[in-house]
Design a protein around this motif. Structure first.
Motif, mmCIF file in Angstrom:
data_model
loop_
_atom_site.group_PDB
_atom_site.id
_atom_site.type_symbol
_atom_site.label_atom_id
_atom_site.label_comp_id
_atom_site.label_asym_id
_atom_site.label_seq_id
_atom_site.Cartn_x
_atom_site.Cartn_y
_atom_site.Cartn_z
ATOM 1 N N ALA A 80 3.665 -40.421 53.921
ATOM 2 C CA ALA A 80 2.274 -40.827 54.134
ATOM 3 C C ALA A 80 2.045 -42.236 53.623
ATOM 4 C CB ALA A 80 1.331 -39.864 53.421
ATOM 5 N N PHE A 81 1.211 -42.983 54.344
ATOM 6 C CA PHE A 81 0.875 -44.371 54.007
ATOM 7 C C PHE A 81 -0.632 -44.497 53.817
ATOM 8 C CE2 PHE A 81 4.862 -44.464 56.267
ATOM 9 C CZ PHE A 81 5.616 -45.411 55.575
ATOM 10 N N ILE A 82 -1.033 -44.942 52.635
ATOM 11 C CA ILE A 82 -2.447 -45.052 52.277
ATOM 12 C C ILE A 82 -2.746 -46.516 51.965
ATOM 13 C CG2 ILE A 82 -4.199 -44.359 50.602
ATOM 14 C CD1 ILE A 82 -2.180 -41.867 50.101
ATOM 15 N N PRO A 83 -3.561 -47.177 52.795
ATOM 16 C CA PRO A 83 -3.819 -48.604 52.577
ATOM 17 C C PRO A 83 -4.703 -48.843 51.360
ATOM 18 C CG PRO A 83 -5.148 -47.803 54.400
ATOM 19 C CD PRO A 83 -4.288 -46.647 53.961
ATOM 20 N N MET A 84 -4.299 -49.785 50.514
ATOM 21 C CA MET A 84 -5.049 -50.062 49.284
ATOM 22 C C MET A 84 -5.754 -51.411 49.296
ATOM 23 S SD MET A 84 -2.563 -48.520 46.276
ATOM 24 C CE MET A 84 -3.667 -49.076 44.955
ATOM 25 N N ASN A 85 -5.383 -52.309 50.177
ATOM 26 C CA ASN A 85 -6.047 -53.623 50.151
ATOM 27 C C ASN A 85 -6.663 -54.009 51.500
ATOM 28 O OD1 ASN A 85 -3.742 -54.322 51.551
ATOM 29 N ND2 ASN A 85 -3.433 -56.265 50.480
ATOM 30 N N GLY B 50 1.969 -24.331 43.000
ATOM 31 C CA GLY B 50 1.272 -24.761 44.211
ATOM 32 C C GLY B 50 2.102 -25.783 44.965
ATOM 33 N N ARG B 51 1.424 -26.544 45.824
ATOM 34 C CA ARG B 51 2.096 -27.603 46.576
ATOM 35 C C ARG B 51 1.223 -28.844 46.545
ATOM 36 N NH1 ARG B 51 -0.627 -28.415 51.289
ATOM 37 N NH2 ARG B 51 -1.867 -26.680 52.068
ATOM 38 N N ALA B 52 1.819 -29.974 46.917
ATOM 39 C CA ALA B 52 1.079 -31.228 46.996
ATOM 40 C C ALA B 52 0.215 -31.258 48.246
ATOM 41 C CB ALA B 52 2.055 -32.405 47.039
ATOM 42 N N GLY B 53 -0.953 -31.856 48.124
ATOM 43 C CA GLY B 53 -1.793 -32.123 49.281
ATOM 44 C C GLY B 53 -2.443 -33.490 49.132
ATOM 45 N N ILE B 54 -2.871 -34.042 50.255
ATOM 46 C CA ILE B 54 -3.636 -35.288 50.209
ATOM 47 C C ILE B 54 -5.017 -35.024 50.798
ATOM 48 C CG2 ILE B 54 -3.726 -37.735 50.803
ATOM 49 C CD1 ILE B 54 -0.748 -37.671 51.401
ATOM 50 N N SER B 55 -6.047 -35.331 50.015
ATOM 51 C CA SER B 55 -7.424 -35.200 50.461
ATOM 52 C C SER B 55 -8.089 -36.568 50.348
ATOM 53 C CB SER B 55 -8.164 -34.179 49.583
ATOM 54 O OG SER B 55 -7.530 -32.906 49.659
ATOM 55 N N LEU B 56 -9.230 -36.722 51.001
ATOM 56 C CA LEU B 56 -10.016 -37.947 50.846
ATOM 57 C C LEU B 56 -11.299 -37.597 50.095
ATOM 58 C CD1 LEU B 56 -9.724 -39.697 54.344
ATOM 59 C CD2 LEU B 56 -8.320 -40.058 52.309
ATOM 60 N N PHE B 57 -11.622 -38.401 49.087
ATOM 61 C CA PHE B 57 -12.866 -38.231 48.336
ATOM 62 C C PHE B 57 -13.788 -39.394 48.696
ATOM 63 C CE2 PHE B 57 -11.843 -35.503 44.306
ATOM 64 C CZ PHE B 57 -11.124 -34.592 45.064
ATOM 65 N N ASP B 58 -14.982 -39.058 49.128
ATOM 66 C CA ASP B 58 -15.984 -40.044 49.525
ATOM 67 C C ASP B 58 -17.122 -39.911 48.518
ATOM 68 O OD1 ASP B 58 -17.551 -41.809 51.005
ATOM 69 O OD2 ASP B 58 -18.183 -40.264 52.427
ATOM 70 N N GLY B 59 -17.157 -40.843 47.545
ATOM 71 C CA GLY B 59 -18.052 -40.655 46.408
ATOM 72 C C GLY B 59 -19.183 -41.667 46.339
ATOM 73 N N LYS B 60 -20.340 -41.186 45.913
ATOM 74 C CA LYS B 60 -21.505 -42.071 45.771
ATOM 75 C C LYS B 60 -21.353 -42.969 44.544
ATOM 76 C CE LYS B 60 -24.602 -38.910 48.169
ATOM 77 N NZ LYS B 60 -25.660 -37.885 48.037
ATOM 78 N N ALA B 61 -22.045 -44.095 44.605
ATOM 79 C CA ALA B 61 -21.959 -45.082 43.527
ATOM 80 C C ALA B 61 -22.520 -44.540 42.210
ATOM 81 C CB ALA B 61 -22.720 -46.339 43.930
ATOM 82 N N ARG B 62 -21.879 -44.918 41.125
ATOM 83 C CA ARG B 62 -22.394 -44.708 39.763
ATOM 84 C C ARG B 62 -22.620 -46.084 39.152
ATOM 85 N NH1 ARG B 62 -22.184 -38.929 38.725
ATOM 86 N NH2 ARG B 62 -20.883 -38.091 40.404
ATOM 87 N N PRO B 83 -7.412 -45.872 45.427
ATOM 88 C CA PRO B 83 -8.598 -46.496 46.030
ATOM 89 C C PRO B 83 -8.293 -47.071 47.407
ATOM 90 C CG PRO B 83 -7.712 -47.915 44.323
ATOM 91 C CD PRO B 83 -6.871 -46.662 44.321
ATOM 92 N N MET B 84 -9.152 -46.789 48.370
ATOM 93 C CA MET B 84 -8.933 -47.249 49.747
ATOM 94 C C MET B 84 -9.919 -48.321 50.191
ATOM 95 S SD MET B 84 -7.883 -43.744 51.795
ATOM 96 C CE MET B 84 -7.756 -44.582 53.374
ATOM 97 N N ASN B 85 -11.032 -48.486 49.499
ATOM 98 C CA ASN B 85 -11.990 -49.495 49.977
ATOM 99 C C ASN B 85 -12.352 -50.523 48.904
ATOM 100 O OD1 ASN B 85 -13.700 -47.942 48.404
ATOM 101 N ND2 ASN B 85 -15.405 -48.021 49.853
ATOM 102 N N ALA B 131 -20.700 -49.033 44.028
ATOM 103 C CA ALA B 131 -20.685 -48.915 45.489
ATOM 104 C C ALA B 131 -20.048 -47.582 45.880
ATOM 105 C CB ALA B 131 -19.905 -50.069 46.112
ATOM 106 N N GLN B 132 -20.342 -47.162 47.095
ATOM 107 C CA GLN B 132 -19.687 -45.967 47.654
ATOM 108 C C GLN B 132 -18.175 -46.192 47.643
ATOM 109 O OE1 GLN B 132 -21.799 -43.545 49.206
ATOM 110 N NE2 GLN B 132 -20.370 -42.289 50.368
ATOM 111 N N GLY B 133 -17.427 -45.215 47.174
ATOM 112 C CA GLY B 133 -15.984 -45.384 47.065
ATOM 113 C C GLY B 133 -15.211 -44.356 47.875
ATOM 114 N N LEU B 134 -14.117 -44.812 48.481
ATOM 115 C CA LEU B 134 -13.238 -43.930 49.250
ATOM 116 C C LEU B 134 -11.869 -43.897 48.577
ATOM 117 C CD1 LEU B 134 -12.672 -42.235 51.835
ATOM 118 C CD2 LEU B 134 -12.007 -44.366 52.951
ATOM 119 N N TYR B 135 -11.375 -42.695 48.294
ATOM 120 C CA TYR B 135 -10.121 -42.526 47.565
ATOM 121 C C TYR B 135 -9.269 -41.454 48.242
ATOM 122 C CZ TYR B 135 -13.184 -44.869 44.420
ATOM 123 O OH TYR B 135 -14.075 -45.778 43.922
#
Lengths: 163, 163
Positions: A80-85, B50-62, B83-85, B131-135
């Motif tokens: 899996a490839f997750i863009p960071m920048n 368990g096993r590994a998984g990849i999820s996306l977290f879309d979080g509101k700003a603090r 961090p993706m954004n 800011a809204q963050g995507l991880y």
């Protein structure tokens, strides 16, 4: 020389090759007292007898038209490839045809998408478009021969999406 | 009320709690004919049964000052945040003290860092700063009770780094 045009990355078009990780209404649950949406378990990870690891890939810029001269695959695990920048990848993939790469396809990620190549999918090497790219990579850590390469007799020329 | 100041995230200071994934000279190998540096296997992942998984977290700003009113931990697995954004996280953590959180510490990530909380580390909920963050989150998928929460009698007030 074969010439192809890169397409926007969509889950449907990419399904034969892997998963697109992006925000949709599916598999979404609200956590942290309403402050976070968890988009749950979006990738088919498979590390066989190995284990999951996270590495960082720091890749030099590539440019269109892109000459795809080889592809590789990892027969023992997904990647899996997750863009960071914010630099999107050109993801070139081929179906397998009798143990060799079949017709190539190319996709451009959005910066808010990640991608997971299923185990054994033929793909081009890391291709950040137009700028140095930083990616977190979730792939298999373990022994065994996990790399096959295939060099094309003539490179495939990949053009940018039209419009 | 306890008040603390967030520190820049460094591997050394964060070592009791988890891994900092960042570009360094260690564990780096050149791949793709010189076009990519792979910074290899930077996180101590542990998913137990368990096993590994990849999820996306879309979080509101603090925002600062941030009132840390609770922490949680996942006794069955590690949890990595990528961090993706470009929005850094405030990562609040506590050592364990007799089954409850001890003295809190807070760290601010750079956008080019990711973080992996070791299994069982007390930590605050997702806190994208300003800011809204995507991880992308790499954590354990599986059964069993993998969440413990601890609510502080008085919130810990977290201030931004000085200077």
């Amino acid at each position: 020389m074969t010439e192809i045009t890169a397409q926007p990355l969509t889950a449907g078009a990419f399904a034969p090759f892997g998963d697109v990780l992006e925000l949709t209404d599916r598999d979404s649950l609200t956590i942290n007292a309403g402050m976070c949406q968890r988009h749950h378990d979006l990738a088919q990870l498979d590390f066989g007898e190995g284990r999951a690891g996270i590495s960082l890939f720091d890749g030099k810029a590539r440019h269109f038209p892109y000459a795809l001269d080889m592809v590789e695959r990892h027969p023992l695990g997904s990647q899996a490839f997750i863009p960071m920048n914010g630099v999107p990848l050109l993801v070139s993939v081929c179906p397998d045809k009798d143990g060799a790469p079949g017709t190539p396809h190319a996709f451009i990620m959005r910066p808010d998408q990640a991608v997971n190549l299923h185990k054994g999918t033929w793909h081009g090497v890391l291709a950040p478009i137009a700028a140095q790219g930083l990616y977190a990579v979730v792939d298999r850590i373990g022994g065994g021969e996990n790399l096959e390469e295939f060099r094309f007799a003539d490179p495939v020329l990949v053009h940018p999406p039209s419009g």
